[in-house]
Design a protein around this motif. Structure first.
Motif, PDB file in Angstrom:
ATOM      1  N   PHE A 123      66.306  60.749  55.354  1.00 33.70           N
ATOM      2  CA  PHE A 123      67.045  60.234  56.599  1.00 33.70           C
ATOM      3  C   PHE A 123      66.619  59.833  57.287  1.00 33.70           C
ATOM      4  N   LEU A 124      66.967  59.473  58.492  1.00 35.10           N
ATOM      5  CA  LEU A 124      67.152  59.177  59.896  1.00 35.10           C
ATOM      6  C   LEU A 124      67.127  59.444  61.096  1.00 35.10           C
ATOM      7  N   ALA A 125      66.570  60.227  62.108  1.00 36.79           N
ATOM      8  CA  ALA A 125      67.069  60.649  63.356  1.00 36.79           C
ATOM      9  C   ALA A 125      66.780  59.258  64.605  1.00 36.79           C
ATOM     10  N   ALA A 126      67.535  58.682  65.297  1.00 32.14           N
ATOM     11  CA  ALA A 126      67.147  57.522  66.851  1.00 32.14           C
ATOM     12  C   ALA A 126      66.973  58.417  67.936  1.00 32.14           C
ATOM     13  N   HIS A 127      66.494  58.293  67.837  1.00 34.69           N
ATOM     14  CA  HIS A 127      66.120  59.025  69.534  1.00 34.69           C
ATOM     15  C   HIS A 127      66.606  58.380  71.082  1.00 34.69           C
ATOM     16  N   ALA A 128      66.062  58.663  72.235  1.00 38.92           N
ATOM     17  CA  ALA A 128      66.553  57.409  73.300  1.00 38.92           C
ATOM     18  C   ALA A 128      65.811  57.570  73.836  1.00 38.92           C
ATOM     19  N   SER A 129      64.672  57.176  73.059  1.00 38.64           N
ATOM     20  CA  SER A 129      62.822  56.673  73.823  1.00 38.64           C
ATOM     21  C   SER A 129      63.172  55.596  73.482  1.00 38.64           C
ATOM     22  N   GLY A 130      63.461  55.641  72.059  1.00 38.05           N
ATOM     23  CA  GLY A 130      63.655  53.891  71.623  1.00 38.05           C
ATOM     24  C   GLY A 130      62.469  54.566  70.149  1.00 38.05           C
ATOM     25  N   SER A 131      62.464  55.455  69.346  1.00 36.32           N
ATOM     26  CA  SER A 131      62.174  55.412  67.906  1.00 36.32           C
ATOM     27  C   SER A 131      62.924  56.718  67.415  1.00 36.32           C
ATOM     28  N   ILE A 132      62.428  55.947  65.621  1.00 36.84           N
ATOM     29  CA  ILE A 132      62.988  56.175  64.899  1.00 36.84           C
ATOM     30  C   ILE A 132      61.938  56.871  63.863  1.00 36.84           C
TER      31      ILE A 132
END
Length: 317
Positions: A160-169
């Protein structure tokens, strides 16, 4: 007019008078605390059936899907202390052999992995979630809000993945899972690490993808898992090749940030919505985008329709 609220109004259809007003249990509107809905299906056991998982305010609720009474079976709060960013903001479900099938993204950047069945069988009335794994604790790998969590298609609930507000996945891969009590204890080792690994290394993502778009607001996998659509703060939807993360296409909004994105069931269309109050529909074959107005006077679009363009498998309209 002051604080006075009108209890009646007149329109061409007639005059309307306020019949009753709910004043208790209301959740103040907050643009950043958007309610999201996940449909889950459990097979076998006393908990077999379909469920709705949705977040409202500080709580994550689980309710039966087909019940006329929509009162939740359980309501979970992830930070009982009044912390401004300790609330759930995104979640995703995928059946998994190890039972850890529910991922929840928290506004403080943490990602929580847990079992939906365990929440349903917990002590009635308890608001404490049974947590199997806490990832990105203390902002170890990213210090920004988690805006989307997704299970990787065809991974059988192991990635699974997590997408963050910084632009990092941040991409995580489940390894061996230990048994034991929940309550916040780390039970699973990620990225294939041994049980002797340190707490820091056991939480490490197996892959990090950086998207240059001013931050990520939402993400969605194509049905075949070959593309990842990313809604960016700079007003673009970027289409990434999976799993290498290379940008292979995309389009821009009319103006403002893109807040949400989804695919048609056949993977031919991408729909997105955002601060321009428009729904953009992008054709993967024609490489063109069309715009459709949303409801009049709506305050941003936070979730486009999940069923966009469904030509049949034989190529019909």
């Amino acid at each position: 007019m002051g604080s006075h609220v009108k209890n009646s109004f007149k329109c061409p259809e007639g005059r309307y008078v306020l019949h009753s007003e709910k004043t208790l249990g209301l959740v103040p509107f907050a643009m950043r605390r958007v309610t999201r809905l996940t449909i889950c299906t459990l097979h076998g056991g006393d908990e077999e059936g379909m469920y709705m998982v949705y977040n409202v305010g500080d709580y994550l609720h689980v309710a039966p899907f087909d019940s006329t009474e929509k009162d939740p079976l359980c309501s979970l709060i992830f930070n009982p202390i009044a912390v401004r960013d300790g609330y759930p903001c995104c979640h995703a479900y995928c059946p998994a052999r190890d039972g850890l099938d529910l991922a929840v993204g928290i506004a403080n950047g943490e990602v929580i992995l847990m079992s939906l069945r365990s929440q349903l069988t917990a002590q009635q009335g308890s608001t404490r979630p049974i947590v199997a794994a806490l990832l990105n604790a203390d902002n170890l790998h990213d210090q920004t809000r988690c805006n989307a969590v997704l299970w990787v298609p065809k991974s059988s609930g192991m990635q699974f993945l997590a997408a963050h507000a910084s632009g990092s996945i941040l991409v995580y891969k489940k390894g061996g899972v230990a048994s034991g009590e929940g309550g916040g204890k780390l039970l699973s080792q990620l990225s294939g690490l041994s049980s002797s690994s340190s707490r820091t290394s056991s939480q490490a993502p197996c892959q990090t993808i950086n998207v240059n778009g001013g931050g990520i607001n939402d993400a969605a996998f194509s049905p075949d898992g070959s593309r990842l659509a990313v809604a960016c703060r700079d007003g673009t939807v970027r289409l990434l090749d999976w799993p290498n993360g290379n940008c292979v296409g995309g389009y821009s909004s009319y103006y403002g940030a893109v807040l949400c994105v989804c695919w048609s069931p056949n993977g031919a269309l991408v729909a997105s919505g955002g601060e321009d109050d428009l729904v953009a529909v992008y054709s993967m074959t024609e490489r063109q985008v069309g715009l459709a107005p949303a409801y009049p006077n709506c305050k941003f679009i936070h979730q486009p329709c999940q069923l966009v363009g469904q030509p049949d498998s034989e190529g019909g309209d």
